[in-house]
Design a protein around this motif. Structure first.
Motif, PDB file in Angstrom:
ATOM      1  N   LYS A 422      39.040  22.417  32.760  1.00  0.00           N
ATOM      2  CA  LYS A 422      39.890  23.524  32.696  1.00  0.00           C
ATOM      3  C   LYS A 422      39.778  24.752  32.155  1.00  0.00           C
ATOM      4  CE  LYS A 422      43.866  20.368  31.999  1.00  0.00           C
ATOM      5  NZ  LYS A 422      45.047  19.912  30.996  1.00  0.00           N
ATOM      6  N   GLY A 423      38.560  24.967  31.287  1.00  0.00           N
ATOM      7  CA  GLY A 423      38.185  26.051  30.861  1.00  0.00           C
ATOM      8  C   GLY A 423      37.274  26.742  31.827  1.00  0.00           C
ATOM      9  N   LEU A 424      36.537  26.171  32.767  1.00  0.00           N
ATOM     10  CA  LEU A 424      35.929  26.756  33.903  1.00  0.00           C
ATOM     11  C   LEU A 424      36.679  27.298  34.752  1.00  0.00           C
ATOM     12  CD1 LEU A 424      33.048  24.012  34.475  1.00  0.00           C
ATOM     13  CD2 LEU A 424      32.697  26.307  33.610  1.00  0.00           C
ATOM     14  N   VAL A 425      37.621  26.606  35.160  1.00  0.00           N
ATOM     15  CA  VAL A 425      39.107  27.365  36.053  1.00  0.00           C
ATOM     16  C   VAL A 425      39.620  28.539  35.590  1.00  0.00           C
ATOM     17  CG1 VAL A 425      41.044  26.892  37.042  1.00  0.00           C
ATOM     18  CG2 VAL A 425      39.482  25.033  37.104  1.00  0.00           C
ATOM     19  N   VAL A 426      39.787  28.413  34.188  1.00  0.00           N
ATOM     20  CA  VAL A 426      40.388  29.666  33.724  1.00  0.00           C
ATOM     21  C   VAL A 426      39.454  30.887  33.889  1.00  0.00           C
ATOM     22  CG1 VAL A 426      40.921  30.620  31.295  1.00  0.00           C
ATOM     23  CG2 VAL A 426      41.629  28.539  31.989  1.00  0.00           C
ATOM     24  N   PHE A 427      38.288  30.419  33.373  1.00  0.00           N
ATOM     25  CA  PHE A 427      37.050  31.582  33.451  1.00  0.00           C
ATOM     26  C   PHE A 427      36.807  32.189  35.031  1.00  0.00           C
ATOM     27  CE2 PHE A 427      32.688  32.845  34.326  1.00  0.00           C
ATOM     28  CZ  PHE A 427      32.375  33.901  33.100  1.00  0.00           C
ATOM     29  N   GLN A 428      36.893  31.432  35.908  1.00  0.00           N
ATOM     30  CA  GLN A 428      36.815  31.902  37.353  1.00  0.00           C
ATOM     31  C   GLN A 428      37.886  32.790  37.738  1.00  0.00           C
ATOM     32  OE1 GLN A 428      37.766  27.911  39.824  1.00  0.00           O
ATOM     33  NE2 GLN A 428      35.666  29.085  40.101  1.00  0.00           N
ATOM     34  N   PHE A 429      39.169  32.422  37.204  1.00  0.00           N
ATOM     35  CA  PHE A 429      40.159  33.110  37.726  1.00  0.00           C
ATOM     36  C   PHE A 429      40.424  34.513  36.810  1.00  0.00           C
ATOM     37  CE2 PHE A 429      41.591  29.548  40.353  1.00  0.00           C
ATOM     38  CZ  PHE A 429      42.299  30.211  41.284  1.00  0.00           C
ATOM     39  N   ALA A 430      39.876  34.214  35.785  1.00  0.00           N
ATOM     40  CA  ALA A 430      40.045  35.680  34.812  1.00  0.00           C
ATOM     41  C   ALA A 430      39.039  36.699  35.439  1.00  0.00           C
ATOM     42  CB  ALA A 430      39.474  35.231  33.464  1.00  0.00           C
ATOM     43  N   LEU A 431      37.816  36.249  36.250  1.00  0.00           N
ATOM     44  CA  LEU A 431      37.102  36.966  36.879  1.00  0.00           C
ATOM     45  C   LEU A 431      37.646  37.621  37.935  1.00  0.00           C
ATOM     46  CD1 LEU A 431      33.647  35.224  36.504  1.00  0.00           C
ATOM     47  CD2 LEU A 431      34.259  37.289  35.013  1.00  0.00           C
ATOM     48  N   SER A 432      38.526  36.665  38.752  1.00  0.00           N
ATOM     49  CA  SER A 432      38.988  37.106  39.853  1.00  0.00           C
ATOM     50  C   SER A 432      40.023  38.207  39.530  1.00  0.00           C
ATOM     51  CB  SER A 432      39.850  36.320  40.593  1.00  0.00           C
ATOM     52  OG  SER A 432      38.705  35.249  41.032  1.00  0.00           O
ATOM     53  N   VAL A 433      40.916  38.154  38.615  1.00  0.00           N
ATOM     54  CA  VAL A 433      41.967  39.068  38.009  1.00  0.00           C
ATOM     55  C   VAL A 433      41.305  40.519  37.742  1.00  0.00           C
ATOM     56  CG1 VAL A 433      43.780  39.532  36.289  1.00  0.00           C
ATOM     57  CG2 VAL A 433      43.559  37.205  37.318  1.00  0.00           C
ATOM     58  N   ILE A 434      40.321  40.300  36.805  1.00  0.00           N
ATOM     59  CA  ILE A 434      39.300  41.516  36.512  1.00  0.00           C
ATOM     60  C   ILE A 434      39.038  42.259  37.822  1.00  0.00           C
ATOM     61  CG2 ILE A 434      37.494  42.436  35.609  1.00  0.00           C
ATOM     62  CD1 ILE A 434      37.720  40.196  33.423  1.00  0.00           C
ATOM     63  N   LEU A 435      38.590  41.470  38.858  1.00  0.00           N
ATOM     64  CA  LEU A 435      37.994  42.133  40.096  1.00  0.00           C
ATOM     65  C   LEU A 435      39.153  42.981  40.652  1.00  0.00           C
ATOM     66  CD1 LEU A 435      35.136  40.014  41.358  1.00  0.00           C
ATOM     67  CD2 LEU A 435      34.985  42.213  40.584  1.00  0.00           C
ATOM     68  N   PRO A 732      43.388  42.405  28.913  1.00  0.00           N
ATOM     69  CA  PRO A 732      42.851  43.287  28.168  1.00  0.00           C
ATOM     70  C   PRO A 732      41.502  43.615  28.478  1.00  0.00           C
ATOM     71  CG  PRO A 732      43.065  41.209  27.037  1.00  0.00           C
ATOM     72  CD  PRO A 732      43.701  41.040  28.308  1.00  0.00           C
ATOM     73  N   ILE A 733      40.695  42.831  29.076  1.00  0.00           N
ATOM     74  CA  ILE A 733      39.234  43.174  29.349  1.00  0.00           C
ATOM     75  C   ILE A 733      39.436  43.990  30.526  1.00  0.00           C
ATOM     76  CG2 ILE A 733      37.177  42.212  30.333  1.00  0.00           C
ATOM     77  CD1 ILE A 733      37.791  39.474  29.010  1.00  0.00           C
ATOM     78  N   SER A 734      40.078  43.592  31.512  1.00  0.00           N
ATOM     79  CA  SER A 734      40.495  44.707  32.763  1.00  0.00           C
ATOM     80  C   SER A 734      40.879  46.060  32.458  1.00  0.00           C
ATOM     81  CB  SER A 734      41.154  44.175  33.786  1.00  0.00           C
ATOM     82  OG  SER A 734      42.505  43.936  33.203  1.00  0.00           O
ATOM     83  N   TYR A 735      41.719  46.345  31.328  1.00  0.00           N
ATOM     84  CA  TYR A 735      42.348  47.513  30.866  1.00  0.00           C
ATOM     85  C   TYR A 735      40.760  48.109  30.366  1.00  0.00           C
ATOM     86  CZ  TYR A 735      44.377  50.928  27.987  1.00  0.00           C
ATOM     87  OH  TYR A 735      44.818  52.015  27.326  1.00  0.00           O
ATOM     88  N   TYR A 736      40.093  47.583  29.505  1.00  0.00           N
ATOM     89  CA  TYR A 736      39.120  48.382  28.865  1.00  0.00           C
ATOM     90  C   TYR A 736      37.932  48.784  29.819  1.00  0.00           C
ATOM     91  CZ  TYR A 736      34.462  48.894  26.601  1.00  0.00           C
ATOM     92  OH  TYR A 736      33.196  49.375  26.077  1.00  0.00           O
ATOM     93  N   LEU A 737      37.780  48.015  30.964  1.00  0.00           N
ATOM     94  CA  LEU A 737      36.531  48.367  31.898  1.00  0.00           C
ATOM     95  C   LEU A 737      37.179  49.386  32.592  1.00  0.00           C
ATOM     96  CD1 LEU A 737      35.471  44.659  33.085  1.00  0.00           C
ATOM     97  CD2 LEU A 737      34.285  46.219  31.611  1.00  0.00           C
ATOM     98  N   THR A 738      38.494  49.411  33.157  1.00  0.00           N
ATOM     99  CA  THR A 738      38.975  50.548  34.080  1.00  0.00           C
ATOM    100  C   THR A 738      39.206  51.926  33.404  1.00  0.00           C
ATOM    101  OG1 THR A 738      41.092  49.526  33.682  1.00  0.00           O
ATOM    102  CG2 THR A 738      39.922  49.032  35.563  1.00  0.00           C
ATOM    103  N   LYS A 739      39.908  51.739  31.965  1.00  0.00           N
ATOM    104  CA  LYS A 739      39.953  52.713  31.395  1.00  0.00           C
ATOM    105  C   LYS A 739      38.443  53.676  31.060  1.00  0.00           C
ATOM    106  CE  LYS A 739      41.458  54.649  26.820  1.00  0.00           C
ATOM    107  NZ  LYS A 739      40.555  55.801  26.540  1.00  0.00           N
ATOM    108  N   SER A 740      37.396  52.819  30.915  1.00  0.00           N
ATOM    109  CA  SER A 740      35.870  53.332  30.653  1.00  0.00           C
ATOM    110  C   SER A 740      35.598  54.145  32.171  1.00  0.00           C
ATOM    111  CB  SER A 740      35.090  52.136  30.287  1.00  0.00           C
ATOM    112  OG  SER A 740      35.279  51.631  29.037  1.00  0.00           O
ATOM    113  N   TRP A 741      35.885  53.376  33.073  1.00  0.00           N
ATOM    114  CA  TRP A 741      35.665  54.084  34.194  1.00  0.00           C
ATOM    115  C   TRP A 741      36.567  55.545  34.566  1.00  0.00           C
ATOM    116  CZ3 TRP A 741      38.148  54.859  39.195  1.00  0.00           C
ATOM    117  CH2 TRP A 741      37.228  55.181  40.235  1.00  0.00           C
ATOM    118  N   LEU A 742      37.565  55.454  34.344  1.00  0.00           N
ATOM    119  CA  LEU A 742      38.497  56.495  34.646  1.00  0.00           C
ATOM    120  C   LEU A 742      38.065  57.500  33.600  1.00  0.00           C
ATOM    121  CD1 LEU A 742      42.028  55.050  35.171  1.00  0.00           C
ATOM    122  CD2 LEU A 742      40.599  56.378  36.753  1.00  0.00           C
ATOM    123  N   ASP A 743      37.390  57.455  32.406  1.00  0.00           N
ATOM    124  CA  ASP A 743      37.143  58.382  31.607  1.00  0.00           C
ATOM    125  C   ASP A 743      36.054  59.180  32.076  1.00  0.00           C
ATOM    126  OD1 ASP A 743      38.898  57.693  29.466  1.00  0.00           O
ATOM    127  OD2 ASP A 743      37.409  56.348  28.402  1.00  0.00           O
TER     128      ASP A 743
END
Length: 790
Positions: A422-435, A732-743
């Motif tokens: 289950k943890g691996l499934v959560v991890f791979q879908f979290a990456l997909s959401v971030i992308l 929260p991870i995607s928010y941090y990454l996209t905010k850093s890029w927009l800065d």
């Protein structure tokens, strides 16, 4: 034993066809994506690394203090190279070049006129850089002021061959005669400097005498230093070099040396400190490649572990007859590595098919070159992929108890194994959401910069440089007057700017109350009459330059940013000094974006100067572009014989500022789509396995009265929870990454909450649709089929 294991692998692939196909598609897609990114990353990392003396080859940059900030730029003073070579013992060679202005010029041989990109450089240019001279002496080819060195291709275009061209004469811009002193091999695509000919910087200074002034900047300076030179100490020695040479006048400029081979990737500075550049995209795509490959490996781990129940008798028998756990681990790792090897074959086929389109997107010339190093890299990737993908299943399956397996014949999932899966499934879908979030934010920002009004009109305006007869001001006036008569032409004028980035700056503006220590540069734009009207740059107050007023050459127009910076109130009619001469302010224009949205709008002024307005702009009536451009090209050829009209639409020049972001946007769409596809493939496989494993349970539930909706909810509930957790983790991870890029943008979109909720909802919807396909199939199955085997 090896043959036996191959046979087992083949039989298991046939037995579990859906698992094999899902793993093949997932791993081959992940490997293909990683291979494409590897080719691009490797090409980026090799740019400018082919120079033999790359370890000692440096470029001079300058930190310029301006408006309380430090701006880093590549332009230097024209006399820098000659002085620094003479006075600094660490310097072997130093050259001044026009690399900041590599432009197209006309080279003529009798009636043969060829447009070629030209570079001007000092005599030691070919001693420093590894551009191979195949005809002529590379140590002397630029010794004479009127010498020119041409590429192989240009030699063929002009003379039909590279043989016997030394000593022949060519005409430059139909103005000067140059003697061919050498031929160099065509420039590698992995060079950041791309040119077709090199002439001397001495001849360049004839046309730009200001390059000999220490207070001015424009050219680039390159150094070849002694081996083991302490670059930090050397930079301390040259930090005040421009200040000393200008007797303290240019104390806001601090030169420093950096490795030339690093400037392509590390080209971004913030307040004088190196802050990344293209290397950030190299790191980003490398990380994406690893993520996508890891997502594919996760599928393999999950499906192989889930399918372990189908191989428990095989495991039990092997252990009972003496097989050691290490042997079993090697068997399962060998199977995963073999699976990765098969996937690599499919991946190479995919890359071969996709590489032409990938080259179009990245604007590169990438090829699959199966040399020893590349093959070893591929095999290493396969080995690592196989080990990662097979490690957990191998360790898990090989650790099962043989007695329990042979007694019961069934495998009860251990709580740790279930949670790991289950943890691996959560991890791979979290990456997909971030992308997905990242793709959406990049797309929105690109849309923003494309649709945002810039403060001037850029549509249906073509621009081209002055050359040939148009270098003569009197001829230029005639040309513009005649162009205005062409059907479909709305207006025409000329300006000393391309409206797509910093072109020329000066701190020679003085006003009452100015801080004597302030060296803030104003963008210096020479214009002709009517150009502000042509571009529809709006006036805040005052007027534009007009022929109705006889002395506008002593007038000046500022933008709002300049007036605010100078602190002037009621500026119209006030006097300032420009380079020591009095100028009257006749107008203030509203701020407009003459640089990219990465930059704040900086102080700017317009001055009436035909000679300084080197860029001709022609506005064309909408819908008449094709016919009008045809007429314009015909007239240009008649008016300026020997020169071809090479125009560019103004909106294209504007878009070129965001080529890196557009490329990231396009590639990220594909990568995000691939990530979600691979993740859903894994989810589909797990849903299929779950439906098969619980077939009898479902049959019993249906016999006891459960309807299809309850069965569907039962089968999808756990998967929905896992995807929901991945969304919560990713936001929260995607928010941090996209905010850093927009800065990195001075003007940008706001990060709206629905960007993240929308991406999460989309991922949830895709995942549920994937799972529901198998769940609905299982829920609708006739219970008799699943129960009659008991």
């Amino acid at each position: 034993m090896l043959r036996h294991n191959f046979l087992l692998f083949y039989r298991n692939c046939k037995r579990f066809k859906s698992t094999f196909i899902i793993n093949l598609i997932g791993l081959s897609s992940g490997l293909a994506c990683s291979l494409l990114i590897f080719l691009w990353v490797n090409d980026e990392l090799q740019v400018d690394k082919f120079h033999e003396k790359k370890g000692e080859l440096y470029q001079i940059l300058e930190n310029v203090e301006q408006g309380g900030e430090t701006i880093t730029r590549q332009s230097t003073s024209g006399p820098m190279a000659e002085a620094i070579a003479r006075e600094m013992p660490e310097v072997i060679y130093a050259v001044t070049t026009s690399t900041n202005r590599i432009e197209d010029f006309i080279l003529s041989l009798e009636t043969n006129d060829i447009k070629a990109r030209g570079l001007f450089a000092d005599a030691d240019f070919f001693k420093m850089f590894s551009f191979e001279v195949i005809q002529g002496d590379q140590n002397q080819v630029l010794n004479d002021k009127n010498s020119i060195v041409i590429s192989e291709t240009l030699a063929h275009q002009l003379f039909g061959s590279t043989d016997n061209v030394i000593g022949k004469m060519v005409e430059w811009q139909q103005l000067k005669q140059y003697q061919v002193t050498g031929v160099f091999r065509d420039i590698s695509p992995r060079s950041s400097l791309q040119f077709d000919f090199v002439s001397t910087f001495e001849s360049f200074k004839d046309d730009f005498p200001g390059m000999a002034n220490w207070s001015n900047s424009g050219p680039s300076t390159f150094l070849l230093l002694q081996e083991n030179t302490d670059i930090a100490q050397f930079n301390e020695k040259i930090a005040d070099y421009v200040k000393v040479k200008t007797n303290g006048q240019s104390d806001h400029r601090a030169p420093f040396a950096t490795k030339f081979s690093d400037t392509y990737l590390y080209n971004q500075y913030e307040n004088g400190v190196q802050a990344g550049g293209r290397i950030e995209y190299v790191k980003l795509f490398s990380l994406i490649a690893l993520f996508i490959l890891f997502i594919a490996c996760i599928n393999f781990m999950n499906l192989s572990t889930a399918r372990a129940s189908g191989r428990i008798k095989e495991l039990g028998v092997k252990k009972a007859i003496g097989a050691q756990r290490g042997t079993l681990v090697l068997q399962y790792l060998g199977e995963s590595t073999l699976m990765a090897l098969i996937s690599l074959g499919v991946a190479i086929l995919l890359v071969t098919l996709l590489l032409p389109q990938f080259n179009v997107i990245t604007e590169k010339q990438l090829t699959l070159n199966f040399n020893l190093g590349f093959v070893l890299t591929l095999l290493s990737v396969v080995l690592v992929t196989g080990l990662i993908a097979g490690s957990y299943p191998a360790l898990y399956i090989s650790g099962l108890n043989s007695i329990a397996v042979l007694k019961g014949g069934k495998l009860n999932s251990h709580i740790g194994e279930v949670w790991a899966r289950k943890g691996l499934v959560v991890f791979q879908f979290a990456l997909s959401v971030i992308l997905i979030v990242s793709v959406f934010v990049v797309y929105q920002q690109i849309e923003f910069v494309q649709k945002q009004h810039l403060g001037y009109e850029k549509e249906n305006i073509v621009s081209f440089g002055r050359e040939g007869l148009l270098s003569d001001v009197s001829k230029l006036e005639t040309f513009i007057s005649e162009v205005k008569k062409i059907p479909g032409v709305v207006g025409a004028s000329n300006i000393g700017h391309n409206m797509a980035g910093h072109m020329s700056g000066t701190w020679g503006v003085e006003w009452t109350g100015k801080d004597p220590e302030d060296k803030t540069e104003f963008e210096n734009v020479g214009v002709n009459y009517d150009v502000l009207e042509l571009l529809n740059i709006q006036l805040e107050e005052g007027r534009t330059f007009s022929r109705d007023f006889g002395a506008d050459s002593s007038k000046i127009i500022f933008n709002e940013a300049a007036i605010d910076f100078m602190g002037l109130t009621d500026p119209i009619g006030k006097k300032i000094k420009l380079w020591g001469d009095d100028r009257e302010i006749i107008g203030v224009v509203k701020n407009f974006h003459f640089e990219s949205f990465h930059e704040e709008v900086k102080p700017l002024f317009f001055r009436l100067s035909q000679n300084g307005a080197w860029n001709i702009m022609v506005k064309i009536e909408a819908g008449e572009e094709q016919n009008t451009l045809s007429l314009l090209q015909e007239f240009y050829g008649e008016f300026n014989p020997g020169f071809s009209l090479d125009y560019r639409f103004l909106d294209e020049a504007y878009q070129a500022q965001y080529v890196a972001e557009q490329r990231v946007s396009i590639l990220s769409k594909y990568f995000a789509g691939l990530a979600i596809l691979i993740s859903c493939l894994g989810l589909f496989g797990l849903a299929t396995y779950t439906a098969e494993r619980r077939a009898k349970e479902i049959g019993i539930r249906k016999v006891l009265g459960s309807n299809e909706w309850k069965i569907l909810t039962l089968l999808t509930r756990d998967f929905a929870k896992m995807v929901l957790i991945s969304v919560v983790v990713a936001i929260p991870i995607s928010y941090y990454l996209t905010k850093s890029w927009l800065d990195g943008f001075a003007f940008k979109i706001d990060l709206e909450w629905w960007f993240f909720i929308g991406a999460g909802a989309l991922t949830m919807l895709i995942a549920l649709l994937t799972v529901s396909f198998q769940s609905i199939k299982a829920a609708l199955m006739n219970p008799v089929k699943s129960l009659k085997s008991e």
